[in-house]
Structures are given as C-alpha cells and as structure tokens.
Design a protein around this motif. Structure first.
Motif, PDB file in Angstrom:
ATOM      1  N   GLU A  42      -0.708   5.250   5.390  1.00 31.80           N
ATOM      2  CA  GLU A  42      -1.268   6.550   5.776  1.00 31.80           C
ATOM      3  C   GLU A  42      -0.569   7.103   7.016  1.00 31.80           C
ATOM      4  O   GLU A  42      -0.267   8.301   7.081  1.00 31.80           O
ATOM      5  CB  GLU A  42      -2.773   6.421   6.050  1.00 31.80           C
ATOM      6  N   GLU A  95       5.479  -3.970   7.323  1.00 35.88           N
ATOM      7  CA  GLU A  95       5.045  -5.081   8.171  1.00 35.88           C
ATOM      8  C   GLU A  95       6.169  -5.533   9.104  1.00 35.88           C
ATOM      9  O   GLU A  95       7.340  -5.165   8.916  1.00 35.88           O
ATOM     10  CB  GLU A  95       4.590  -6.256   7.297  1.00 35.88           C
ATOM     11  N   ASN A 137       3.239   0.899   3.622  1.00 29.66           N
ATOM     12  CA  ASN A 137       3.079  -0.001   4.751  1.00 29.66           C
ATOM     13  C   ASN A 137       4.392  -0.721   5.026  1.00 29.66           C
ATOM     14  O   ASN A 137       5.175  -1.013   4.122  1.00 29.66           O
ATOM     15  CB  ASN A 137       1.909  -0.983   4.539  1.00 29.66           C
ATOM     16  N   PRO A 151      -8.623   3.326   3.795  1.00 27.82           N
ATOM     17  CA  PRO A 151      -7.791   3.265   4.990  1.00 27.82           C
ATOM     18  C   PRO A 151      -8.471   2.423   6.069  1.00 27.82           C
ATOM     19  O   PRO A 151      -9.704   2.380   6.156  1.00 27.82           O
ATOM     20  CB  PRO A 151      -7.706   4.733   5.430  1.00 27.82           C
ATOM     21  N   CYS A 152      -7.663   1.771   6.896  1.00 32.29           N
ATOM     22  CA  CYS A 152      -8.217   1.001   8.011  1.00 32.29           C
ATOM     23  C   CYS A 152      -8.861   1.963   9.016  1.00 32.29           C
ATOM     24  O   CYS A 152      -8.714   3.182   8.912  1.00 32.29           O
ATOM     25  CB  CYS A 152      -7.112   0.171   8.684  1.00 32.29           C
ATOM     26  N   VAL A 191       0.853  -1.184   0.000  1.00 29.24           N
ATOM     27  CA  VAL A 191       0.000   0.000   0.000  1.00 29.24           C
ATOM     28  C   VAL A 191       0.891   1.236   0.000  1.00 29.24           C
ATOM     29  O   VAL A 191       1.902   1.280   0.702  1.00 29.24           O
ATOM     30  CB  VAL A 191      -0.926   0.027   1.232  1.00 29.24           C
ATOM     31  N   THR A 214       3.279  -0.756  10.424  1.00 27.87           N
ATOM     32  CA  THR A 214       2.620   0.545  10.281  1.00 27.87           C
ATOM     33  C   THR A 214       1.965   0.637   8.906  1.00 27.87           C
ATOM     34  O   THR A 214       2.429   0.048   7.937  1.00 27.87           O
ATOM     35  CB  THR A 214       3.609   1.716  10.439  1.00 27.87           C
ATOM     36  N   CYS A 215       0.912   1.402   8.859  1.00 27.79           N
ATOM     37  CA  CYS A 215       0.170   1.608   7.620  1.00 27.79           C
ATOM     38  C   CYS A 215       0.795   2.734   6.802  1.00 27.79           C
ATOM     39  O   CYS A 215       1.476   3.619   7.342  1.00 27.79           O
ATOM     40  CB  CYS A 215      -1.276   1.961   7.928  1.00 27.79           C
ATOM     41  N   CYS A 222      -6.414   4.345  10.765  1.00 24.90           N
ATOM     42  CA  CYS A 222      -5.903   5.395   9.871  1.00 24.90           C
ATOM     43  C   CYS A 222      -6.981   6.407   9.510  1.00 24.90           C
ATOM     44  O   CYS A 222      -6.684   7.578   9.299  1.00 24.90           O
ATOM     45  CB  CYS A 222      -5.280   4.782   8.628  1.00 24.90           C
TER      46      CYS A 222
END
Length: 132
Positions: free
Chosen positions: A53, A42, A40, A83-84, A24, A50-51, A87
């Motif tokens: 965004e 992982e 992102n 976005p999750c 992403v 972290t994402c 986020c």
C-alpha cells in the motif's frame, strides 16, 4: 474493479518477500481514474521493508495525485488480508471515510468495506487544528 485487480495481481507477482514468503500487491484508483500499484519489499534488516500500500501511495503522490477513491489489497491467506495499522493511516491521509477498500486473493474479491470501517476514528487534520 478489473483494472485494480489486474494491477494488484501484477504488482504482487513482483513482490520481494524472501523472509516471510508472503507476497502482497495493492492497487489504488484516484479521482482522475488513474491506477497506481505497489508490492511489499522486505529487507533482511527487519522491519526496514515497505508495504504494498505504501508503494502504491508513493507512486500516486509522485505522479501528482492526492485523492484515493478505491483501493484493492491482494494476498493469499485463509482470511482476507487487511492493510496493517500504519498503512491504514497512510491510506486515510488520501481518502475519505467512504473510500472503498477491497480485499482480494488471486481468485477475486473476498471482502469489501469503507475506510471508515477499516479505520474508525482515524487521526486527521482536525486533531491538529484543535491543538491548543
């Protein structure tokens, strides 16, 4: 939008996603016209990653900016990727209800909405101000 698209695409190419293989990229534009991006990242100790965004927001804040005017999130998926939840709240912290949110894939825009549509009834400072 070309600048946001290019920034998100470049960030996505740097994503570290060895566990999900779901890269992403995100790019945000501020009120001054500056663009910040993130990808992102992982971690084997899930959910410690972290994402995209969040990375873009951190870069924006580190540069002294505080107001997002638009955001573009890029991922490859059959449906546009939003976005999750976390986020969404992070973006709302630095956005207005009218802030533009663009969902894209590698070929371009797939969907456009506002922050109010993405996160209706966002938790904000007003709730804290009315705390008795």
């Amino acid at each position: 939008m070309t600048m946001l698209f290019d920034a998100a695409k470049a960030a996505r190419a740097q994503a570290y996603a060895p566990y999900s293989n779901f890269a992403v990229g995100a790019a945000i534009e501020t009120a001054t016209g500056a663009v910040f991006s993130g990808c992102n990242v992982e971690n084997v100790a899930y959910p410690q990653g972290t994402c995209a965004e969040a990375g873009a927001i951190a870069a924006m804040v580190a540069a002294g900016e505080r107001q997002i005017t638009q955001v573009l999130v890029m991922a490859v998926s059959p449906q546009p990727v939003t976005p999750c939840g976390g986020c969404r709240q992070k973006l709302a912290e630095f956005s207005s209800p009218d802030t533009v949110v663009i969902l894209a894939d590698l070929n371009g825009e797939r969907r456009r909405m506002t922050m109010a549509e993405l996160l209706p009834y966002a938790f904000d400072q007003a709730q804290l101000d009315n705390n008795s």
